[in-house]
Design a protein around this motif. Sequence first.
Motif, PDB file in Angstrom:
ATOM      1  N   ALA A 143       0.832  -1.212   0.000  1.00 22.70           N
ATOM      2  CA  ALA A 143       0.000   0.000   0.000  1.00 22.70           C
ATOM      3  C   ALA A 143       0.864   1.258   0.000  1.00 22.70           C
ATOM      4  O   ALA A 143       0.570   2.232  -0.711  1.00 22.70           O
ATOM      5  CB  ALA A 143      -0.931  -0.005   1.215  1.00 22.70           C
ATOM      6  N   GLU A 144       1.940   1.258   0.765  1.00 22.83           N
ATOM      7  CA  GLU A 144       2.854   2.405   0.796  1.00 22.83           C
ATOM      8  C   GLU A 144       3.540   2.585  -0.556  1.00 22.83           C
ATOM      9  O   GLU A 144       3.671   3.697  -1.059  1.00 22.83           O
ATOM     10  CB  GLU A 144       3.894   2.220   1.901  1.00 22.83           C
ATOM     11  N   LEU A 145       3.974   1.486  -1.163  1.00 22.49           N
ATOM     12  CA  LEU A 145       4.587   1.540  -2.488  1.00 22.49           C
ATOM     13  C   LEU A 145       3.604   2.090  -3.512  1.00 22.49           C
ATOM     14  O   LEU A 145       3.968   2.929  -4.335  1.00 22.49           O
ATOM     15  CB  LEU A 145       5.058   0.151  -2.907  1.00 22.49           C
ATOM     16  N   ALA A 146       2.354   1.639  -3.464  1.00 23.16           N
ATOM     17  CA  ALA A 146       1.344   2.114  -4.411  1.00 23.16           C
ATOM     18  C   ALA A 146       1.142   3.618  -4.270  1.00 23.16           C
ATOM     19  O   ALA A 146       0.979   4.334  -5.265  1.00 23.16           O
ATOM     20  CB  ALA A 146       0.030   1.377  -4.184  1.00 23.16           C
ATOM     21  N   LYS A 147       1.177   4.097  -3.039  1.00 23.09           N
ATOM     22  CA  LYS A 147       1.017   5.536  -2.807  1.00 23.09           C
ATOM     23  C   LYS A 147       2.229   6.303  -3.326  1.00 23.09           C
ATOM     24  O   LYS A 147       2.083   7.319  -4.002  1.00 23.09           O
ATOM     25  CB  LYS A 147       0.820   5.781  -1.309  1.00 23.09           C
ATOM     26  N   GLU A 148       3.429   5.808  -3.035  1.00 22.92           N
ATOM     27  CA  GLU A 148       4.664   6.473  -3.473  1.00 22.92           C
ATOM     28  C   GLU A 148       4.770   6.519  -4.994  1.00 22.92           C
ATOM     29  O   GLU A 148       5.139   7.540  -5.566  1.00 22.92           O
ATOM     30  CB  GLU A 148       5.890   5.726  -2.932  1.00 22.92           C
ATOM     31  N   ALA A 149       4.493   5.389  -5.658  1.00 23.08           N
ATOM     32  CA  ALA A 149       4.678   5.287  -7.102  1.00 23.08           C
ATOM     33  C   ALA A 149       3.420   5.666  -7.886  1.00 23.08           C
ATOM     34  O   ALA A 149       3.445   5.638  -9.112  1.00 23.08           O
ATOM     35  CB  ALA A 149       5.091   3.865  -7.461  1.00 23.08           C
ATOM     36  N   LYS A 150       2.344   6.010  -7.166  1.00 21.86           N
ATOM     37  CA  LYS A 150       1.063   6.386  -7.782  1.00 21.86           C
ATOM     38  C   LYS A 150       0.569   5.286  -8.726  1.00 21.86           C
ATOM     39  O   LYS A 150       0.225   5.527  -9.874  1.00 21.86           O
ATOM     40  CB  LYS A 150       1.189   7.720  -8.505  1.00 21.86           C
ATOM     41  N   LEU A 151       0.563   4.051  -8.193  1.00 23.38           N
ATOM     42  CA  LEU A 151       0.094   2.908  -8.971  1.00 23.38           C
ATOM     43  C   LEU A 151      -1.425   2.828  -8.925  1.00 23.38           C
ATOM     44  O   LEU A 151      -2.050   3.220  -7.944  1.00 23.38           O
ATOM     45  CB  LEU A 151       0.681   1.611  -8.422  1.00 23.38           C
ATOM     46  N   VAL A 152      -1.998   2.304 -10.006  1.00 27.22           N
ATOM     47  CA  VAL A 152      -3.443   2.145 -10.100  1.00 27.22           C
ATOM     48  C   VAL A 152      -3.809   0.759  -9.568  1.00 27.22           C
ATOM     49  O   VAL A 152      -3.244  -0.247  -9.998  1.00 27.22           O
ATOM     50  CB  VAL A 152      -3.902   2.294 -11.575  1.00 27.22           C
ATOM     51  N   THR A 153      -4.735   0.707  -8.617  1.00 28.72           N
ATOM     52  CA  THR A 153      -5.168  -0.574  -8.086  1.00 28.72           C
ATOM     53  C   THR A 153      -6.180  -1.194  -9.018  1.00 28.72           C
ATOM     54  O   THR A 153      -6.816  -0.476  -9.787  1.00 28.72           O
ATOM     55  CB  THR A 153      -5.779  -0.394  -6.675  1.00 28.72           C
ATOM     56  N   PRO A 154      -6.350  -2.467  -9.039  1.00 27.70           N
ATOM     57  CA  PRO A 154      -5.785  -3.493  -8.173  1.00 27.70           C
ATOM     58  C   PRO A 154      -4.333  -3.818  -8.551  1.00 27.70           C
ATOM     59  O   PRO A 154      -3.899  -3.612  -9.674  1.00 27.70           O
ATOM     60  CB  PRO A 154      -6.698  -4.697  -8.404  1.00 27.70           C
ATOM     61  N   LEU A 155      -3.639  -4.344  -7.562  1.00 26.60           N
ATOM     62  CA  LEU A 155      -2.239  -4.726  -7.746  1.00 26.60           C
ATOM     63  C   LEU A 155      -2.092  -6.222  -7.559  1.00 26.60           C
ATOM     64  O   LEU A 155      -2.958  -6.869  -6.979  1.00 26.60           O
ATOM     65  CB  LEU A 155      -1.364  -4.002  -6.717  1.00 26.60           C
ATOM     66  N   GLU A 156      -0.987  -6.739  -8.050  1.00 29.33           N
ATOM     67  CA  GLU A 156      -0.661  -8.138  -7.809  1.00 29.33           C
ATOM     68  C   GLU A 156       0.796  -8.223  -7.389  1.00 29.33           C
ATOM     69  O   GLU A 156       1.594  -7.344  -7.719  1.00 29.33           O
ATOM     70  CB  GLU A 156      -0.967  -9.009  -9.031  1.00 29.33           C
ATOM     71  N   LEU A 157       1.117  -9.285  -6.632  1.00 32.49           N
ATOM     72  CA  LEU A 157       2.480  -9.415  -6.142  1.00 32.49           C
ATOM     73  C   LEU A 157       2.963 -10.843  -6.239  1.00 32.49           C
ATOM     74  O   LEU A 157       2.174 -11.785  -6.324  1.00 32.49           O
ATOM     75  CB  LEU A 157       2.609  -8.877  -4.717  1.00 32.49           C
ATOM     76  N   SER A 158       4.270 -10.979  -6.209  1.00 31.88           N
ATOM     77  CA  SER A 158       4.912 -12.292  -6.279  1.00 31.88           C
ATOM     78  C   SER A 158       5.077 -12.836  -4.868  1.00 31.88           C
ATOM     79  O   SER A 158       4.753 -12.183  -3.884  1.00 31.88           O
ATOM     80  CB  SER A 158       6.280 -12.161  -6.955  1.00 31.88           C
ATOM     81  N   ALA A 159       5.624 -14.036  -4.792  1.00 35.51           N
ATOM     82  CA  ALA A 159       5.930 -14.628  -3.497  1.00 35.51           C
ATOM     83  C   ALA A 159       7.092 -13.874  -2.849  1.00 35.51           C
ATOM     84  O   ALA A 159       7.918 -13.267  -3.532  1.00 35.51           O
ATOM     85  CB  ALA A 159       6.293 -16.096  -3.671  1.00 35.51           C
ATOM     86  N   LEU A 160       7.144 -13.921  -1.544  1.00 36.52           N
ATOM     87  CA  LEU A 160       8.232 -13.297  -0.789  1.00 36.52           C
ATOM     88  C   LEU A 160       9.509 -14.094  -1.020  1.00 36.52           C
ATOM     89  O   LEU A 160       9.513 -15.316  -0.972  1.00 36.52           O
ATOM     90  CB  LEU A 160       7.877 -13.276   0.697  1.00 36.52           C
ATOM     91  N   ARG A 161      10.595 -13.369  -1.296  1.00 33.57           N
ATOM     92  CA  ARG A 161      11.885 -14.010  -1.532  1.00 33.57           C
ATOM     93  C   ARG A 161      12.979 -13.276  -0.771  1.00 33.57           C
ATOM     94  O   ARG A 161      12.871 -12.072  -0.540  1.00 33.57           O
ATOM     95  CB  ARG A 161      12.214 -14.016  -3.027  1.00 33.57           C
ATOM     96  N   PRO A 162      14.057 -13.972  -0.388  1.00 36.21           N
ATOM     97  CA  PRO A 162      15.182 -13.294   0.267  1.00 36.21           C
ATOM     98  C   PRO A 162      15.942 -12.429  -0.731  1.00 36.21           C
ATOM     99  O   PRO A 162      15.950 -12.698  -1.925  1.00 36.21           O
ATOM    100  CB  PRO A 162      16.050 -14.432   0.799  1.00 36.21           C
ATOM    101  N   SER A 163      16.578 -11.386  -0.207  1.00 35.00           N
ATOM    102  CA  SER A 163      17.342 -10.475  -1.051  1.00 35.00           C
ATOM    103  C   SER A 163      18.708 -10.227  -0.437  1.00 35.00           C
ATOM    104  O   SER A 163      18.839 -10.097   0.783  1.00 35.00           O
ATOM    105  CB  SER A 163      16.592  -9.140  -1.167  1.00 35.00           C
ATOM    106  N   ASP A 164      19.709 -10.143  -1.298  1.00 34.29           N
ATOM    107  CA  ASP A 164      21.050  -9.786  -0.827  1.00 34.29           C
ATOM    108  C   ASP A 164      21.563  -8.535  -1.528  1.00 34.29           C
ATOM    109  O   ASP A 164      22.732  -8.223  -1.485  1.00 34.29           O
ATOM    110  CB  ASP A 164      22.024 -10.945  -1.033  1.00 34.29           C
ATOM    111  N   HIS A 165      20.669  -7.793  -2.180  1.00 36.50           N
ATOM    112  CA  HIS A 165      21.111  -6.651  -2.973  1.00 36.50           C
ATOM    113  C   HIS A 165      20.225  -5.420  -2.821  1.00 36.50           C
ATOM    114  O   HIS A 165      20.396  -4.467  -3.544  1.00 36.50           O
ATOM    115  CB  HIS A 165      21.164  -7.047  -4.452  1.00 36.50           C
ATOM    116  N   GLY A 166      19.299  -5.402  -1.912  1.00 38.73           N
ATOM    117  CA  GLY A 166      18.420  -4.249  -1.761  1.00 38.73           C
ATOM    118  C   GLY A 166      18.502  -3.673  -0.365  1.00 38.73           C
ATOM    119  O   GLY A 166      19.298  -4.123   0.467  1.00 38.73           O
ATOM    120  N   PRO A 167      17.651  -2.704  -0.078  1.00 40.14           N
ATOM    121  CA  PRO A 167      17.672  -2.089   1.250  1.00 40.14           C
ATOM    122  C   PRO A 167      17.105  -2.983   2.347  1.00 40.14           C
ATOM    123  O   PRO A 167      17.251  -2.685   3.514  1.00 40.14           O
ATOM    124  CB  PRO A 167      16.828  -0.832   1.078  1.00 40.14           C
TER     125      PRO A 167
END
Length: 145
Positions: free
Chosen positions: A45-69
């Motif tokens: 929801a915060e990302l959608a607000k920041e990037a001004k995305l149009v709902t509805p949204l879809e997302l992938s499965a949660l995955r580990p990251s070694d290269h992001g914040p």
Amino acid sequence: MFITAPRCTILLASLLSACSSVHTTEQAYVPPSPPREKAIGAAVAELAKEAKLVTPLELSALRPSDHGPGSFFVCVREVNPPPDKTRRTYSAFLDNDAYKGSRLSVIIEQCELQTYSPAPVAAPAPPPQTPAATPAKHKRHSKPT
């Protein structure tokens, strides 16, 4: 001259050994745990607000990251992007239940290869409480006689 060299060596060795006996009170590193579904919904929801995305949204499965914040991430995209825009895919990063930030996805995240499902609808945050406004008291003026 020969007597001071061994003394300097002994002094230097004792100074260096004193540094190695220092005890620290640092806590052991505890790696972040995967975020809960509620935290993922709030991050999307915060990302959608920041990037001004149009709902509805879809997302992938949660995955580990070694290269992001954050230590974990999900890929997020619009189901029906506006006709004048291409479908953009973002990565939302989290540590534990804390949203750490987002960005347009990059090749290494392989968001284009993921399977997507509908994003959970996060309830909007309640507006901040404002103190109840009390009407100002009217002063009565006596007429001069």
